[in-house]
Design a protein around this motif. Structure first.
Motif, mmCIF file in Angstrom:
data_model
loop_
_atom_site.group_PDB
_atom_site.id
_atom_site.type_symbol
_atom_site.label_atom_id
_atom_site.label_comp_id
_atom_site.label_asym_id
_atom_site.label_seq_id
_atom_site.Cartn_x
_atom_site.Cartn_y
_atom_site.Cartn_z
ATOM 1 N N VAL A 117 0.737 -3.607 14.616
ATOM 2 C CA VAL A 117 -0.043 -2.383 14.423
ATOM 3 C C VAL A 117 0.821 -1.294 13.810
ATOM 4 C CG1 VAL A 117 -1.327 -0.566 15.616
ATOM 5 C CG2 VAL A 117 -1.574 -2.935 16.330
ATOM 6 N N VAL A 118 2.044 -1.137 14.330
ATOM 7 C CA VAL A 118 2.896 -0.039 13.867
ATOM 8 C C VAL A 118 3.410 -0.250 12.452
ATOM 9 C CG1 VAL A 118 4.292 1.614 15.122
ATOM 10 C CG2 VAL A 118 4.101 -0.600 16.027
ATOM 11 N N ASN B 257 1.545 -1.845 10.059
ATOM 12 C CA ASN B 257 0.393 -2.069 9.185
ATOM 13 C C ASN B 257 0.053 -0.778 8.423
ATOM 14 O OD1 ASN B 257 -2.026 -2.673 7.986
ATOM 15 N ND2 ASN B 257 -2.944 -3.582 9.820
ATOM 16 N N PRO B 258 0.148 -0.784 7.092
ATOM 17 C CA PRO B 258 -0.152 0.426 6.324
ATOM 18 C C PRO B 258 -1.626 0.840 6.382
ATOM 19 C CG PRO B 258 0.471 -1.387 4.858
ATOM 20 C CD PRO B 258 0.604 -1.885 6.254
ATOM 21 N N ALA B 259 -2.510 -0.047 6.845
ATOM 22 C CA ALA B 259 -3.923 0.315 6.978
ATOM 23 C C ALA B 259 -4.140 1.294 8.136
ATOM 24 C CB ALA B 259 -4.773 -0.938 7.193
ATOM 25 N N VAL B 260 -3.224 1.287 9.104
ATOM 26 C CA VAL B 260 -3.291 2.233 10.226
ATOM 27 C C VAL B 260 -2.688 3.554 9.743
ATOM 28 C CG1 VAL B 260 -2.508 2.685 12.586
ATOM 29 C CG2 VAL B 260 -3.070 0.353 11.887
ATOM 30 N N PRO B 261 -3.371 4.683 9.988
ATOM 31 C CA PRO B 261 -2.846 5.970 9.518
ATOM 32 C C PRO B 261 -1.437 6.242 10.057
ATOM 33 C CG PRO B 261 -5.087 6.213 10.342
ATOM 34 C CD PRO B 261 -4.661 4.814 10.657
ATOM 35 N N VAL C 5 -0.850 7.830 13.527
ATOM 36 C CA VAL C 5 -1.163 6.917 14.629
ATOM 37 C C VAL C 5 -0.009 5.932 14.812
ATOM 38 C CG1 VAL C 5 -2.727 5.103 15.431
ATOM 39 C CG2 VAL C 5 -3.651 7.150 14.330
ATOM 40 N N ARG C 6 0.511 5.414 13.701
ATOM 41 C CA ARG C 6 1.639 4.465 13.784
ATOM 42 C C ARG C 6 2.860 5.119 14.409
ATOM 43 N NH1 ARG C 6 2.714 2.572 8.057
ATOM 44 N NH2 ARG C 6 1.576 4.426 7.551
ATOM 45 N N GLU C 7 3.196 6.348 13.963
ATOM 46 C CA GLU C 7 4.360 7.038 14.513
ATOM 47 C C GLU C 7 4.155 7.373 15.985
ATOM 48 O OE1 GLU C 7 6.088 10.282 12.405
ATOM 49 O OE2 GLU C 7 6.040 9.218 10.493
ATOM 50 N N GLY C 8 2.943 7.766 16.352
ATOM 51 C CA GLY C 8 2.651 8.077 17.749
ATOM 52 C C GLY C 8 2.807 6.865 18.653
ATOM 53 N N LEU C 9 2.280 5.732 18.213
ATOM 54 C CA LEU C 9 2.429 4.499 18.997
ATOM 55 C C LEU C 9 3.883 4.063 19.094
ATOM 56 C CD1 LEU C 9 -0.642 2.442 17.734
ATOM 57 C CD2 LEU C 9 -0.288 3.351 20.037
ATOM 58 N N MET D 174 16.354 5.482 7.652
ATOM 59 C CA MET D 174 15.738 4.501 8.542
ATOM 60 C C MET D 174 15.229 3.256 7.820
ATOM 61 S SD MET D 174 15.061 6.316 11.749
ATOM 62 C CE MET D 174 13.850 5.220 12.289
ATOM 63 N N ASP D 175 15.453 3.151 6.526
ATOM 64 C CA ASP D 175 14.922 2.021 5.757
ATOM 65 C C ASP D 175 15.310 0.669 6.342
ATOM 66 O OD1 ASP D 175 13.464 3.437 3.952
ATOM 67 O OD2 ASP D 175 15.044 3.513 2.435
ATOM 68 N N SER D 176 16.560 0.495 6.671
ATOM 69 C CA SER D 176 17.014 -0.823 7.127
ATOM 70 C C SER D 176 17.026 -0.960 8.647
ATOM 71 C CB SER D 176 18.413 -1.090 6.595
ATOM 72 O OG SER D 176 19.302 -0.152 7.160
ATOM 73 N N CYS D 177 16.735 0.111 9.370
ATOM 74 C CA CYS D 177 16.821 0.064 10.837
ATOM 75 C C CYS D 177 15.845 -0.947 11.435
ATOM 76 C CB CYS D 177 16.581 1.442 11.432
ATOM 77 S SG CYS D 177 17.940 2.573 11.118
ATOM 78 N N GLU D 178 14.693 -1.094 10.844
ATOM 79 C CA GLU D 178 13.722 -2.051 11.375
ATOM 80 C C GLU D 178 14.250 -3.474 11.253
ATOM 81 O OE1 GLU D 178 9.053 -3.249 10.892
ATOM 82 O OE2 GLU D 178 9.728 -1.258 10.298
ATOM 83 N N GLY D 179 14.962 -3.747 10.169
ATOM 84 C CA GLY D 179 15.578 -5.059 9.998
ATOM 85 C C GLY D 179 16.620 -5.334 11.066
ATOM 86 N N TYR D 180 17.423 -4.309 11.397
ATOM 87 C CA TYR D 180 18.412 -4.469 12.470
ATOM 88 C C TYR D 180 17.718 -4.729 13.803
ATOM 89 C CZ TYR D 180 21.852 -2.482 9.244
ATOM 90 O OH TYR D 180 22.668 -2.238 8.175
ATOM 91 N N GLY D 181 16.629 -4.015 14.045
ATOM 92 C CA GLY D 181 15.875 -4.215 15.286
ATOM 93 C C GLY D 181 15.302 -5.617 15.381
ATOM 94 N N ASP D 182 14.775 -6.110 14.266
ATOM 95 C CA ASP D 182 14.244 -7.480 14.245
ATOM 96 C C ASP D 182 15.348 -8.499 14.511
ATOM 97 O OD1 ASP D 182 11.748 -6.499 13.690
ATOM 98 O OD2 ASP D 182 11.854 -6.914 11.530
ATOM 99 N N LEU D 183 16.502 -8.290 13.890
ATOM 100 C CA LEU D 183 17.629 -9.199 14.086
ATOM 101 C C LEU D 183 18.079 -9.207 15.552
ATOM 102 C CD1 LEU D 183 19.859 -11.075 12.993
ATOM 103 C CD2 LEU D 183 21.206 -9.018 12.561
ATOM 104 N N LEU D 184 18.227 -8.032 16.146
ATOM 105 C CA LEU D 184 18.633 -7.952 17.551
ATOM 106 C C LEU D 184 17.590 -8.573 18.471
ATOM 107 C CD1 LEU D 184 20.237 -4.397 17.677
ATOM 108 C CD2 LEU D 184 21.405 -6.597 17.853
ATOM 109 N N SER D 185 16.325 -8.389 18.148
ATOM 110 C CA SER D 185 15.260 -8.981 18.949
ATOM 111 C C SER D 185 15.347 -10.503 18.936
ATOM 112 C CB SER D 185 13.901 -8.515 18.423
ATOM 113 O OG SER D 185 12.864 -9.111 19.136
#
Length: 167
Positions: A9-10, A12-16, A19-23, A143-154
């Motif tokens: 959900v967070v 997905n570009p279809a979600v405003p 809303v994504r940042e709030g979640l 923050m561009d690459s931070c999500e990739g780091y989070g995915d890797l750590l996960s």
């Protein structure tokens, strides 16, 4: 919400965007609130050698954990913002190294708060909120690459968990 489960959900570009940042912030807020509550409840049931009473111990522990975490977050984030401004004005920032700023700040906040006896989770969470607020619309460049780091750590965490559970 859980960050790992709500990722579809967070991201997905279809979600405003609001809303994504709030979640996304709410999922982090859960962790930030749960740690002090857990420590408070553990301190309430813990026996003490000084016979000072568990309520006093619980309140003292909670204030120390939160106070040190907040202080570390504000000091390190303010210092980081100052360094980012200096490096930007002098042209010292390269995109390759800029992407390590946020993960580095989070790890530094966590490690210093833990070393000083505070909550590393609170420090990292508040540091992220504070630097996100201070950077404003420029935060996405960092923050561009931070999500990739989070995915890797996960993935690494789930691999270690599975490898530990299997034997």
């Amino acid at each position: 919400t859980d960050a790992a489960l709500g990722k579809a959900v967070v991201s997905n570009p279809a979600v405003p965007a609001p809303v994504r940042e709030g979640l996304n912030q709410e999922s982090g807020l859960n962790d930030g609130i749960c740690v002090p509550v857990l420590l408070l409840l553990l301190a309430l049931i813990a026996p003490t050698e000084q016979h000072a009473g568990t309520a006093t111990l619980a309140i003292t522990l909670m204030l120390e954990e939160i106070g040190i975490g907040l202080l570390v977050a504000f000091v390190l984030t303010s210092f980081t913002i100052r360094l980012l401004k200096i490096s930007y004005l002098n042209g010292w920032q390269l995109p390759l190294w800029r992407q390590l700023t946020m993960p580095g700040l989070a790890l530094l906040c966590f490690a210093l708060a833990q070393t000083l006896g505070g909550s590393g989770f609170i420090a990292a969470f508040v540091g992220g909120l504070f630097i996100g607020h201070r950077l404003g619309e420029h935060k996405h460049a960092y923050m561009d690459s931070c999500e990739g780091y989070g995915d890797l750590l996960s993935v690494v965490i789930w691999m270690v968990f599975g490898a530990t559970l299997m034997p």
